[in-house]
Motif scaffolding. Structure first.
Motif, PDB file in Angstrom:
ATOM      1  N   VAL A 126      12.806  42.719 -29.286  1.00  0.00           N
ATOM      2  CA  VAL A 126      14.223  42.468 -29.000  1.00  0.00           C
ATOM      3  C   VAL A 126      15.114  42.975 -30.127  1.00  0.00           C
ATOM      4  O   VAL A 126      16.217  43.483 -29.890  1.00  0.00           O
ATOM      5  CB  VAL A 126      14.456  40.965 -28.749  1.00  0.00           C
ATOM      6  N   THR A 127      14.636  42.857 -31.368  1.00  0.00           N
ATOM      7  CA  THR A 127      15.480  43.191 -32.519  1.00  0.00           C
ATOM      8  C   THR A 127      15.200  44.591 -33.078  1.00  0.00           C
ATOM      9  O   THR A 127      15.818  44.994 -34.069  1.00  0.00           O
ATOM     10  CB  THR A 127      15.258  42.161 -33.647  1.00  0.00           C
ATOM     11  N   MET A 128      14.309  45.348 -32.470  1.00  0.00           N
ATOM     12  CA  MET A 128      13.946  46.662 -33.009  1.00  0.00           C
ATOM     13  C   MET A 128      15.119  47.633 -32.909  1.00  0.00           C
ATOM     14  O   MET A 128      15.754  47.739 -31.858  1.00  0.00           O
ATOM     15  CB  MET A 128      12.731  47.232 -32.266  1.00  0.00           C
ATOM     16  N   ASP A 129      15.381  48.350 -33.990  1.00  0.00           N
ATOM     17  CA  ASP A 129      16.496  49.298 -33.968  1.00  0.00           C
ATOM     18  C   ASP A 129      16.118  50.542 -33.179  1.00  0.00           C
ATOM     19  O   ASP A 129      14.941  50.855 -32.967  1.00  0.00           O
ATOM     20  CB  ASP A 129      16.933  49.662 -35.384  1.00  0.00           C
ATOM     21  N   GLU A 130      17.138  51.270 -32.753  1.00  0.00           N
ATOM     22  CA  GLU A 130      16.936  52.404 -31.860  1.00  0.00           C
ATOM     23  C   GLU A 130      16.129  53.514 -32.515  1.00  0.00           C
ATOM     24  O   GLU A 130      15.326  54.185 -31.848  1.00  0.00           O
ATOM     25  CB  GLU A 130      18.291  52.941 -31.389  1.00  0.00           C
ATOM     26  N   LYS A 131      16.286  53.713 -33.797  1.00  0.00           N
ATOM     27  CA  LYS A 131      15.535  54.767 -34.477  1.00  0.00           C
ATOM     28  C   LYS A 131      14.036  54.510 -34.398  1.00  0.00           C
ATOM     29  O   LYS A 131      13.245  55.424 -34.106  1.00  0.00           O
ATOM     30  CB  LYS A 131      15.982  54.855 -35.934  1.00  0.00           C
ATOM     31  N   GLU A 132      13.623  53.271 -34.635  1.00  0.00           N
ATOM     32  CA  GLU A 132      12.199  52.942 -34.560  1.00  0.00           C
ATOM     33  C   GLU A 132      11.696  53.013 -33.117  1.00  0.00           C
ATOM     34  O   GLU A 132      10.577  53.461 -32.859  1.00  0.00           O
ATOM     35  CB  GLU A 132      11.930  51.558 -35.150  1.00  0.00           C
ATOM     36  N   GLN A 133      12.526  52.568 -32.176  1.00  0.00           N
ATOM     37  CA  GLN A 133      12.149  52.687 -30.767  1.00  0.00           C
ATOM     38  C   GLN A 133      11.824  54.133 -30.408  1.00  0.00           C
ATOM     39  O   GLN A 133      10.801  54.420 -29.776  1.00  0.00           O
ATOM     40  CB  GLN A 133      13.279  52.188 -29.868  1.00  0.00           C
ATOM     41  N   ARG A 134      12.703  55.044 -30.798  1.00  0.00           N
ATOM     42  CA  ARG A 134      12.520  56.454 -30.461  1.00  0.00           C
ATOM     43  C   ARG A 134      11.268  57.035 -31.128  1.00  0.00           C
ATOM     44  O   ARG A 134      10.547  57.827 -30.526  1.00  0.00           O
ATOM     45  CB  ARG A 134      13.761  57.263 -30.862  1.00  0.00           C
ATOM     46  N   ARG A 135      11.028  56.667 -32.364  1.00  0.00           N
ATOM     47  CA  ARG A 135       9.848  57.168 -33.066  1.00  0.00           C
ATOM     48  C   ARG A 135       8.563  56.743 -32.347  1.00  0.00           C
ATOM     49  O   ARG A 135       7.657  57.558 -32.120  1.00  0.00           O
ATOM     50  CB  ARG A 135       9.837  56.658 -34.508  1.00  0.00           C
ATOM     51  N   ARG A 136       8.512  55.478 -31.970  1.00  0.00           N
ATOM     52  CA  ARG A 136       7.312  54.960 -31.292  1.00  0.00           C
ATOM     53  C   ARG A 136       7.171  55.557 -29.889  1.00  0.00           C
ATOM     54  O   ARG A 136       6.079  55.988 -29.483  1.00  0.00           O
ATOM     55  CB  ARG A 136       7.400  53.435 -31.193  1.00  0.00           C
ATOM     56  N   MET A 137       8.262  55.572 -29.143  1.00  0.00           N
ATOM     57  CA  MET A 137       8.192  56.051 -27.768  1.00  0.00           C
ATOM     58  C   MET A 137       7.868  57.541 -27.720  1.00  0.00           C
ATOM     59  O   MET A 137       7.117  57.999 -26.847  1.00  0.00           O
ATOM     60  CB  MET A 137       9.519  55.764 -27.054  1.00  0.00           C
ATOM     61  N   CYS A 184       8.304  56.763 -17.894  1.00  0.00           N
ATOM     62  CA  CYS A 184       9.631  56.645 -17.273  1.00  0.00           C
ATOM     63  C   CYS A 184      10.731  56.367 -18.296  1.00  0.00           C
ATOM     64  O   CYS A 184      11.777  55.822 -17.940  1.00  0.00           O
ATOM     65  CB  CYS A 184       9.614  55.538 -16.215  1.00  0.00           C
ATOM     66  N   ARG A 185      10.509  56.747 -19.558  1.00  0.00           N
ATOM     67  CA  ARG A 185      11.520  56.519 -20.593  1.00  0.00           C
ATOM     68  C   ARG A 185      11.966  57.842 -21.215  1.00  0.00           C
ATOM     69  O   ARG A 185      11.727  58.126 -22.400  1.00  0.00           O
ATOM     70  CB  ARG A 185      10.963  55.596 -21.686  1.00  0.00           C
ATOM     71  N   PRO A 186      12.616  58.721 -20.448  1.00  0.00           N
ATOM     72  CA  PRO A 186      13.016  60.030 -20.982  1.00  0.00           C
ATOM     73  C   PRO A 186      14.021  59.923 -22.118  1.00  0.00           C
ATOM     74  O   PRO A 186      14.135  60.842 -22.939  1.00  0.00           O
ATOM     75  CB  PRO A 186      13.596  60.744 -19.760  1.00  0.00           C
ATOM     76  N   SER A 187      14.764  58.829 -22.186  1.00  0.00           N
ATOM     77  CA  SER A 187      15.741  58.673 -23.267  1.00  0.00           C
ATOM     78  C   SER A 187      15.063  58.487 -24.617  1.00  0.00           C
ATOM     79  O   SER A 187      15.686  58.672 -25.670  1.00  0.00           O
ATOM     80  CB  SER A 187      16.640  57.465 -22.985  1.00  0.00           C
ATOM     81  N   GLY A 188      13.775  58.101 -24.592  1.00  0.00           N
ATOM     82  CA  GLY A 188      13.063  57.854 -25.842  1.00  0.00           C
ATOM     83  C   GLY A 188      13.264  56.471 -26.401  1.00  0.00           C
ATOM     84  O   GLY A 188      12.670  56.112 -27.426  1.00  0.00           O
ATOM     85  N   THR A 189      14.106  55.654 -25.758  1.00  0.00           N
ATOM     86  CA  THR A 189      14.286  54.274 -26.194  1.00  0.00           C
ATOM     87  C   THR A 189      13.391  53.374 -25.356  1.00  0.00           C
ATOM     88  O   THR A 189      12.767  53.792 -24.386  1.00  0.00           O
ATOM     89  CB  THR A 189      15.749  53.842 -26.048  1.00  0.00           C
ATOM     90  N   GLY A 190      13.382  52.097 -25.714  1.00  0.00           N
ATOM     91  CA  GLY A 190      12.539  51.130 -25.024  1.00  0.00           C
ATOM     92  C   GLY A 190      11.362  50.739 -25.895  1.00  0.00           C
ATOM     93  O   GLY A 190      10.904  51.520 -26.747  1.00  0.00           O
ATOM     94  N   VAL A 191      10.865  49.522 -25.671  1.00  0.00           N
ATOM     95  CA  VAL A 191       9.753  48.999 -26.471  1.00  0.00           C
ATOM     96  C   VAL A 191       8.665  48.487 -25.539  1.00  0.00           C
ATOM     97  O   VAL A 191       8.945  47.727 -24.603  1.00  0.00           O
ATOM     98  CB  VAL A 191      10.207  47.852 -27.402  1.00  0.00           C
ATOM     99  N   LEU A 192       7.434  48.897 -25.799  1.00  0.00           N
ATOM    100  CA  LEU A 192       6.276  48.396 -25.065  1.00  0.00           C
ATOM    101  C   LEU A 192       5.569  47.348 -25.917  1.00  0.00           C
ATOM    102  O   LEU A 192       5.123  47.636 -27.030  1.00  0.00           O
ATOM    103  CB  LEU A 192       5.309  49.552 -24.749  1.00  0.00           C
ATOM    104  N   VAL A 193       5.516  46.123 -25.394  1.00  0.00           N
ATOM    105  CA  VAL A 193       4.736  45.051 -26.020  1.00  0.00           C
ATOM    106  C   VAL A 193       3.418  44.990 -25.273  1.00  0.00           C
ATOM    107  O   VAL A 193       3.393  44.719 -24.075  1.00  0.00           O
ATOM    108  CB  VAL A 193       5.479  43.702 -25.955  1.00  0.00           C
ATOM    109  N   LEU A 194       2.318  45.256 -25.976  1.00  0.00           N
ATOM    110  CA  LEU A 194       1.050  45.537 -25.307  1.00  0.00           C
ATOM    111  C   LEU A 194      -0.088  44.679 -25.847  1.00  0.00           C
ATOM    112  O   LEU A 194      -0.323  44.616 -27.054  1.00  0.00           O
ATOM    113  CB  LEU A 194       0.708  47.022 -25.488  1.00  0.00           C
ATOM    114  N   SER A 195      -0.817  44.060 -24.925  1.00  0.00           N
ATOM    115  CA  SER A 195      -1.996  43.288 -25.305  1.00  0.00           C
ATOM    116  C   SER A 195      -3.068  44.190 -25.886  1.00  0.00           C
ATOM    117  O   SER A 195      -3.386  45.252 -25.348  1.00  0.00           O
ATOM    118  CB  SER A 195      -2.557  42.557 -24.077  1.00  0.00           C
ATOM    119  N   GLU A 196      -3.666  43.751 -26.964  1.00  0.00           N
ATOM    120  CA  GLU A 196      -4.749  44.514 -27.579  1.00  0.00           C
ATOM    121  C   GLU A 196      -6.020  44.472 -26.740  1.00  0.00           C
ATOM    122  O   GLU A 196      -6.967  45.212 -27.010  1.00  0.00           O
ATOM    123  CB  GLU A 196      -5.035  43.977 -28.989  1.00  0.00           C
TER     124      GLU A 196
END
Length: 486
Positions: free
Chosen positions: A436-447, A394-406
């Motif tokens: 919270v502090t992740m920049d948008e470029k890194e968010q997009r790369r990960r997402m 549900c993140r078509p913009s490519g932004t957003g961060v998932l914090v995920l339990s291993e």
């Protein structure tokens, strides 16, 4: 002896619950198809093969005739109030569930619960035997029905039997505590193909078989000797991983719906337009790590590591198994933690935590996923965790961060998430700050990487892979998997 099943169904699903809910909002209650991922995965197969789904309708002591809905033939089984208490709330959810989730709370072992579990599993197996056509494919689902495969094999040796375990499977050192471990293993080994969420779960199962019986396994194959007492012949079972997924395309389509996009903006406005909106969505269950998440968030506010004027957390806790003591206890603890955080850090214009103990329809959930900048998944143990995958879809913009339990199955696939150990509160806090502090470029790369993974590996792919492997085993019965790996 195989009964005359010329008029039966070629594809049969056996699960604790039917894939429908009863809408009682009108004077004439109607059934509607549930929006779950399993229904999405199996409904096309059932429609193509005139399949049947056997399960409980959700109301105790009610006899309901079989009926058809959305191209599926549903066969309701009657469960009494006592059976729900003993088989479902008892053995399934107070014995197997905690045992299979690393004994986060102690499992209870009661013979009356076990006796009810046997009775109900036999009823499901008999229903499947009655419904299945000669040579049919029967797919049994989840920990409530672990005895069904062997019982069904004894009744109908002609059918092809698959089983999928949606929750983790524990290592031998934990599983060995179960007084009825031999019967559970034999029950599962009645299947031709036993599916698990993670390779480690399948490996745990095969090791439990070796430790309990002293049998040899080769790769994924297990040679199961005949059992004259039960009436099953020797066969080869395979145990391997088939990670379940979601209906990626449907969720992506919803995330582009103008009405849902507008609702996402409205949600943020109603919350005071925070600079960073963090979201948690879980069943209210002790395995989900909600208390750990709240502890970390409260400490971050106290330490000043996140700006409480800019960050807001929304926690949705869907009601779950509310008659079981452990679930009443976790609800009390979570609500006390919510009260402490809001009492200490709120002011007239700001509330750091919004808590909702209720369920939401899929459209609203999609809007929440769109609205949230960060998704927190802090399960202490989880077979998969589809919420993590839904957020990514549900993140078509490519932004957003998932914090995920291993400790989730999703961590094997969504490797670009910010991974955390929820037992390590300091590490969890660091993961949240990083998000919270992740920049948008890194968010997009990960997402972008995570979204590509889901687009090529959705729930339809999952069901197709499982059934293809099951049918291949059925075709190769003259040349067993055991012989092919020799």
């Amino acid at each position: 002896m195989v009964p005359d099943t010329a008029s039966g169904c070629d594809f049969v699903v056996v699960a604790n619950r039917l894939p429908v809910d009863r809408d009682t909002s009108s004077p004439d209650p109607q059934w509607r198809t549930s929006p779950g991922g399993l229904v999405t995965a199996l409904q096309p197969v059932m429609q193509a093969q005139a399949g049947a789904w056997i399960g409980w309708a959700g109301t105790p002591d009610e006899d309901i005739d079989p009926f058809d809905i959305d191209g599926m033939h549903l066969v309701p089984l009657r469960l009494s109030a006592d059976e729900i208490e003993l088989y479902y709330e008892g053995f399934s959810n107070a014995t197997l569930w905690p045992l299979f989730h690393d004994v986060i709370v102690p499992p209870e072992f009661h013979r009356a619960w076990w006796d009810a579990y046997i009775r109900v599993n036999r009823r499901f197996a008999e229903a499947a035997a009655d419904v299945a056509a000669r040579g049919a494919t029967v797919w049994v689902h989840d920990y409530q029905l672990m005895l069904v495969p062997e019982m069904l094999r004894a009744l109908r040796p002609d059918v092809s039997i698959g089983f999928f375990n949606h929750i983790p499977f524990p290592p031998w050192e934990i599983f060995a505590q179960l007084p009825w471990r031999t019967r559970i293993l034999r029950g599962l080994l009645g299947a031709d193909l036993i599916g698990f969420q993670r390779p480690t779960d399948a490996s745990n199962f095969r090791r439990c078989v070796r430790m309990n019986f002293g049998w040899t396994t080769k790769a994924n194959a297990i040679r199961v000797p005949e059992d004259p007492e039960v009436g099953t012949a020797e066969h080869v079972a395979e145990a391997k991983a088939f990670p379940i997924s979601i209906d990626t395309s449907a969720l992506d389509a919803l995330s582009h719906d103008p009405a849902i996009v507008a609702r996402a903006a409205q949600i943020r406005a109603e919350l005071g337009d925070p600079e960073v909106l963090i979201l948690g969505v879980d069943r209210l269950d002790y395995t989900k790590g909600i208390r750990h998440r709240l502890k970390a968030y409260g400490e971050l506010l106290a330490d000043g590591l996140i700006d409480r004027e800019k960050v807001t957390l929304v926690q949705i806790a869907t009601p779950s198994r509310e008659r079981i003591d452990q679930y009443q206890h976790i609800r009390t603890e979570v609500e006390l933690a919510v009260g402490r955080i809001n009492g200490e850090f709120s002011d007239l214009g700001y509330q750091p935590l919004h808590y909702f103990h209720q369920s939401y329809p899929r459209d609203e959930m999609t809007a929440l996923y769109l609205a949230a900048d960060i998704m927190l998944v802090t399960s202490l143990r989880d077979g998969m965790n589809l919420v993590a995958k839904e957020y990514v879809a549900c993140r078509p913009s490519g932004t957003g961060v998932l914090v995920l339990s291993e400790f989730t199955g999703a961590a094997d696939q969504l490797t670009q998430a910010v991974m955390v150990n929820p037992h390590d509160i300091s590490g969890l806090k660091a993961g949240i700050v990083r998000a919270v502090t992740m920049d948008e470029k890194e968010q997009r790369r990960r997402m972008r990487a995570m979204r590509r993974k889901l687009q090529g590996d959705d729930v339809q792919t999952w069901s197709r892979r499982f059934l293809q492997d099951l049918h291949a085993l059925d075709s190769d019965k003259g040349i067993s998997s055991w012989e092919k790996t020799a």
